[in-house]
Design a protein around this motif. Sequence first.
Motif, short mmCIF file in Angstrom:
data_model
loop_
_atom_site.label_atom_id
_atom_site.label_comp_id
_atom_site.label_asym_id
_atom_site.label_seq_id
_atom_site.Cartn_x
_atom_site.Cartn_y
_atom_site.Cartn_z
N GLU A 111 0.84 -1.21 0.00
CA GLU A 111 0.00 0.00 0.00
C GLU A 111 0.87 1.25 0.00
OE1 GLU A 111 -3.27 2.39 -0.10
OE2 GLU A 111 -3.21 0.23 -0.39
N ALA A 112 1.93 1.24 0.82
CA ALA A 112 2.83 2.39 0.85
C ALA A 112 3.51 2.56 -0.51
CB ALA A 112 3.88 2.21 1.95
N GLU A 113 3.90 1.46 -1.14
CA GLU A 113 4.54 1.52 -2.46
C GLU A 113 3.55 2.08 -3.50
OE1 GLU A 113 7.07 -1.42 -5.40
OE2 GLU A 113 5.52 -2.29 -4.12
N ARG A 114 2.31 1.63 -3.43
CA ARG A 114 1.29 2.13 -4.36
C ARG A 114 1.08 3.63 -4.17
NH1 ARG A 114 -3.78 3.34 -4.25
NH2 ARG A 114 -4.13 2.64 -2.14
N GLN A 115 1.04 4.07 -2.93
CA GLN A 115 0.87 5.51 -2.66
C GLN A 115 2.08 6.31 -3.15
OE1 GLN A 115 0.07 5.77 1.52
NE2 GLN A 115 -2.09 5.16 1.30
N GLU A 116 3.27 5.74 -2.94
CA GLU A 116 4.48 6.43 -3.42
C GLU A 116 4.47 6.53 -4.94
OE1 GLU A 116 7.26 7.84 -2.01
OE2 GLU A 116 6.20 7.71 -0.09
N ILE A 117 4.04 5.45 -5.61
CA ILE A 117 3.99 5.46 -7.08
C ILE A 117 2.98 6.50 -7.55
CG2 ILE A 117 3.25 4.10 -9.07
CD1 ILE A 117 4.61 1.68 -7.75
N GLN A 118 1.84 6.58 -6.87
CA GLN A 118 0.83 7.57 -7.25
C GLN A 118 1.37 8.99 -7.05
OE1 GLN A 118 -2.64 6.64 -4.93
NE2 GLN A 118 -3.45 5.20 -6.46
N ALA A 119 2.04 9.21 -5.91
CA ALA A 119 2.61 10.54 -5.64
C ALA A 119 3.68 10.88 -6.67
CB ALA A 119 3.19 10.58 -4.23
N LEU A 120 4.52 9.90 -7.01
CA LEU A 120 5.56 10.13 -8.00
C LEU A 120 4.95 10.41 -9.38
CD1 LEU A 120 8.62 10.14 -8.53
CD2 LEU A 120 8.47 7.69 -8.99
N ALA A 121 3.90 9.66 -9.73
CA ALA A 121 3.24 9.89 -11.02
C ALA A 121 2.63 11.28 -11.06
CB ALA A 121 2.18 8.82 -11.25
N ALA A 122 2.04 11.71 -9.95
CA ALA A 122 1.45 13.05 -9.89
C ALA A 122 2.53 14.12 -10.05
CB ALA A 122 0.69 13.23 -8.58
N ARG A 123 3.68 13.92 -9.39
CA ARG A 123 4.77 14.89 -9.52
C ARG A 123 5.32 14.92 -10.94
NH1 ARG A 123 8.87 13.72 -4.81
NH2 ARG A 123 7.85 11.72 -4.95
N VAL A 124 5.46 13.73 -11.54
CA VAL A 124 5.96 13.66 -12.92
C VAL A 124 4.98 14.38 -13.85
CG1 VAL A 124 6.38 12.08 -14.85
CG2 VAL A 124 7.42 11.63 -12.63
N GLU A 126 2.85 16.71 -13.05
CA GLU A 126 2.91 18.15 -12.76
C GLU A 126 4.14 18.77 -13.39
OE1 GLU A 126 4.04 20.46 -8.75
OE2 GLU A 126 2.25 19.20 -8.56
N THR A 127 5.27 18.06 -13.27
CA THR A 127 6.51 18.57 -13.86
C THR A 127 6.40 18.61 -15.38
OG1 THR A 127 7.76 17.63 -12.02
CG2 THR A 127 9.01 18.20 -13.96
N LEU A 128 5.82 17.56 -15.98
CA LEU A 128 5.64 17.56 -17.44
C LEU A 128 4.74 18.71 -17.88
CD1 LEU A 128 5.28 13.77 -18.36
CD2 LEU A 128 7.12 15.33 -19.02
N GLU A 129 3.67 18.93 -17.13
CA GLU A 129 2.75 20.03 -17.47
C GLU A 129 3.47 21.38 -17.35
OE1 GLU A 129 -1.33 21.93 -15.74
OE2 GLU A 129 -1.05 19.77 -15.54
N LYS A 130 4.25 21.52 -16.28
CA LYS A 130 4.98 22.78 -16.07
C LYS A 130 5.99 22.99 -17.20
CE LYS A 130 8.21 24.71 -12.75
NZ LYS A 130 8.93 24.46 -11.51
N HIS A 131 6.74 21.93 -17.52
CA HIS A 131 7.74 22.06 -18.60
C HIS A 131 7.06 22.20 -19.96
CE1 HIS A 131 11.24 21.63 -16.12
NE2 HIS A 131 10.85 20.45 -15.63
N GLY A 132 5.90 21.53 -20.09
CA GLY A 132 5.15 21.70 -21.35
C GLY A 132 4.68 23.13 -21.52
N ASN A 133 4.22 23.73 -20.44
CA ASN A 133 3.79 25.14 -20.49
C ASN A 133 4.98 26.05 -20.80
OD1 ASN A 133 1.19 24.45 -19.91
ND2 ASN A 133 1.31 24.90 -17.73
N THR A 134 6.11 25.76 -20.15
CA THR A 134 7.31 26.57 -20.40
C THR A 134 7.75 26.42 -21.85
OG1 THR A 134 8.01 26.20 -18.11
CG2 THR A 134 9.69 26.95 -19.64
N LEU A 135 7.72 25.20 -22.34
CA LEU A 135 8.11 24.93 -23.72
C LEU A 135 7.15 25.63 -24.69
CD1 LEU A 135 10.10 23.40 -25.52
CD2 LEU A 135 8.56 21.45 -25.43
N ALA A 136 5.86 25.55 -24.37
CA ALA A 136 4.87 26.23 -25.23
C ALA A 136 5.11 27.73 -25.23
CB ALA A 136 3.46 25.90 -24.74
N ALA A 137 5.47 28.26 -24.05
CA ALA A 137 5.75 29.70 -23.98
C ALA A 137 6.98 30.03 -24.81
CB ALA A 137 5.96 30.13 -22.53
#
Length: 158
Positions: A111-124, A126-137
Amino acid sequence: MSARTLFALLVLLLLVLFAWLNWGEINKPTSLSLGLTRVEAPLGLVLVVALGALTLLYLVFTIGLETAALLEVRRYARELLYYKKLAEDAEQSRYTELKRYLEAEFQRLAEAERQEIQALAARVEETLEKHGNTLAAYIGELEDQLLRLLGPSQNGKG
């Protein structure tokens, strides 16, 4: 047979042999005192009978002791088997408890591993969206600059 038993049997056999060899003397009548009265009886025969009675008493006593010891050993063996089974049951119970604990721990870790994977996926994400926005800009800025650079020359031709 033990050495003690063999020795006792040898002494008894020698006494029987002695009595047989001296049977005539053993049967001679003698005047015997019984405390308050006197009787005529063979002293040797009285002593042989007393020895036989004592021997018989000793045998009965020995058989009683041996029987009591065997019964006690049997009781101890039953107790030992009972406690062995009790120990095995307790050990089995500990194994079962350990198995449940390990399963719960593995489940908690999963369960802890699943939560960590979900948190990591959310951060990835978020980071992709942020970099995508920066790239689009950046791309938008590059387009603007290209349009500015190419714009006056294309405006004049077009």
